[in-house]
Design a protein around this motif. Sequence first.
Motif, PDB file in Angstrom:
ATOM      1  N   ARG A  46      26.080  19.349  61.888  1.00  0.00           N
ATOM      2  CA  ARG A  46      27.357  19.880  61.393  1.00  0.00           C
ATOM      3  C   ARG A  46      28.375  19.980  62.522  1.00  0.00           C
ATOM      4  O   ARG A  46      29.567  19.728  62.318  1.00  0.00           O
ATOM      5  N   ASP A  47      27.924  20.362  63.708  1.00  0.00           N
ATOM      6  CA  ASP A  47      28.844  20.462  64.850  1.00  0.00           C
ATOM      7  C   ASP A  47      29.508  19.114  65.125  1.00  0.00           C
ATOM      8  O   ASP A  47      30.720  19.044  65.372  1.00  0.00           O
ATOM      9  N   TYR A  57      40.532  21.188  66.570  1.00  0.00           N
ATOM     10  CA  TYR A  57      40.310  22.570  66.155  1.00  0.00           C
ATOM     11  C   TYR A  57      39.242  23.227  67.009  1.00  0.00           C
ATOM     12  O   TYR A  57      38.412  22.556  67.629  1.00  0.00           O
ATOM     13  N   SER A  58      39.227  24.551  67.000  1.00  0.00           N
ATOM     14  CA  SER A  58      38.127  25.267  67.630  1.00  0.00           C
ATOM     15  C   SER A  58      36.856  24.975  66.835  1.00  0.00           C
ATOM     16  O   SER A  58      36.928  24.599  65.658  1.00  0.00           O
ATOM     17  N   GLN A  59      35.718  25.205  67.442  1.00  0.00           N
ATOM     18  CA  GLN A  59      34.463  24.900  66.759  1.00  0.00           C
ATOM     19  C   GLN A  59      34.308  25.717  65.483  1.00  0.00           C
ATOM     20  O   GLN A  59      33.908  25.185  64.435  1.00  0.00           O
ATOM     21  N   ASP A  60      34.639  26.994  65.538  1.00  0.00           N
ATOM     22  CA  ASP A  60      34.495  27.846  64.353  1.00  0.00           C
ATOM     23  C   ASP A  60      35.403  27.376  63.225  1.00  0.00           C
ATOM     24  O   ASP A  60      34.979  27.300  62.059  1.00  0.00           O
ATOM     25  N   SER A  61      36.654  27.057  63.559  1.00  0.00           N
ATOM     26  CA  SER A  61      37.597  26.598  62.528  1.00  0.00           C
ATOM     27  C   SER A  61      37.164  25.261  61.952  1.00  0.00           C
ATOM     28  O   SER A  61      37.240  25.033  60.734  1.00  0.00           O
ATOM     29  N   LEU A  63      34.108  24.063  61.770  1.00  0.00           N
ATOM     30  CA  LEU A  63      32.927  24.245  60.923  1.00  0.00           C
ATOM     31  C   LEU A  63      33.309  24.853  59.564  1.00  0.00           C
ATOM     32  O   LEU A  63      32.725  24.497  58.533  1.00  0.00           O
ATOM     33  N   THR A  64      34.276  25.755  59.573  1.00  0.00           N
ATOM     34  CA  THR A  64      34.753  26.335  58.309  1.00  0.00           C
ATOM     35  C   THR A  64      35.370  25.242  57.438  1.00  0.00           C
ATOM     36  O   THR A  64      35.111  25.160  56.225  1.00  0.00           O
ATOM     37  N   ASN A  65      36.179  24.388  58.063  1.00  0.00           N
ATOM     38  CA  ASN A  65      36.795  23.284  57.318  1.00  0.00           C
ATOM     39  C   ASN A  65      35.747  22.296  56.817  1.00  0.00           C
ATOM     40  O   ASN A  65      35.892  21.727  55.718  1.00  0.00           O
ATOM     41  N   ARG A  67      32.664  23.003  55.905  1.00  0.00           N
ATOM     42  CA  ARG A  67      32.016  23.589  54.722  1.00  0.00           C
ATOM     43  C   ARG A  67      32.877  23.383  53.488  1.00  0.00           C
ATOM     44  O   ARG A  67      32.372  23.058  52.404  1.00  0.00           O
ATOM     45  N   THR A 294      26.258  18.133  70.423  1.00  0.00           N
ATOM     46  CA  THR A 294      27.434  18.965  70.226  1.00  0.00           C
ATOM     47  C   THR A 294      28.646  18.082  69.994  1.00  0.00           C
ATOM     48  O   THR A 294      28.610  16.863  70.188  1.00  0.00           O
TER      49      THR A 294
END
Length: 343
Positions: A46-47, A57-61, A63-65, A67, A294
Amino acid sequence: MADLNLFLLGGFQAYLKDGIVLSFATNKAKALLVFLACEAFFPHSRDALAGLLWPEYSQDSALTNLRSALSSSRRAIQDDSAHPPFLKISRETIQFNVQCDHWLDIEEFNQRLSADVFKSNSSPSSLIQSLEYAIGLYRGPFLEGFPNIGSSLFEEWILQKRGQFHEQVLHGLRYLIAHYEEQGDYQAAISYIQHQIELEPWQEEAHQQLMRIFALNNQRSKALSQFEICCSRLQKELGVEPSISTLHLYEQIKSGKSVFNPQQKVISASDLAIFPAAQFYARKHELFKLDCITAVEYRQQIKTFRLKYIFLAGKIIRTARTVVMKLPERYPYREIYEHSLSG
């Protein structure tokens, strides 16, 4: 018709079994499905997928996108009701399920043009039928007109695939042209040369070949007309005049001299079986294995791929240098072209 049908050669098209045209909420959802279907040999982390589609984007953003795009893509293909499902999904990875009931044009295309096909013991007629079927699948460049999703990494991946399929179809066309010329079926050879010229109108050698086969087929006027077409295309596409060899062929045809050349080498199955790019593309899993890396590492793999792809493009670059050397001294952007091809 399979449960899921994807057409990627030419404009993107996707259908379910009952003929329903798939509609995606976002272009990123569509891009995700396309990438997973094309690179279905292994699970992708997923990363890495987030880094591919949302590199800025940042990694968190990202990953949210991811999903959200995954959920949208699954709704579009009705993955919940598919048996087996189209996608294999875990907390860490996502993979297209090659065991699902699907049809993908590039799978058929690659199977028909693979080196194994030429090395097999199938009859010559079966080989030719396989090639002709593959050529028929090529409706145009890979993902032609696909919307820009704002990811340079994804755009580079598209360009890589596009170059791969373009070279494959050209190689298949050259084989068919040589086969039909050898068999004396000049009309079939002419049809495939014309297809080749549609794909690469600047290829002077293809124009020469078409002129020669027109002449061999007792179509002298068409051969002479093709010379004019060749001159026009070269001027329009490259701003150059035809080569001495093309002029010599034109004079031969114009004067009624024979253009038959018994010394001409006809490409063989063994020649095509060692199609240089095939050895590289067969190793693509080494470049796009995204199961345990990564996003940063994936970007590095893209850079590695870019270098290897440029190395493979050496033959094209050498041709480009020859063309640039023929450009008039005051030709627009000549200095830029020379600089880009230096080194």
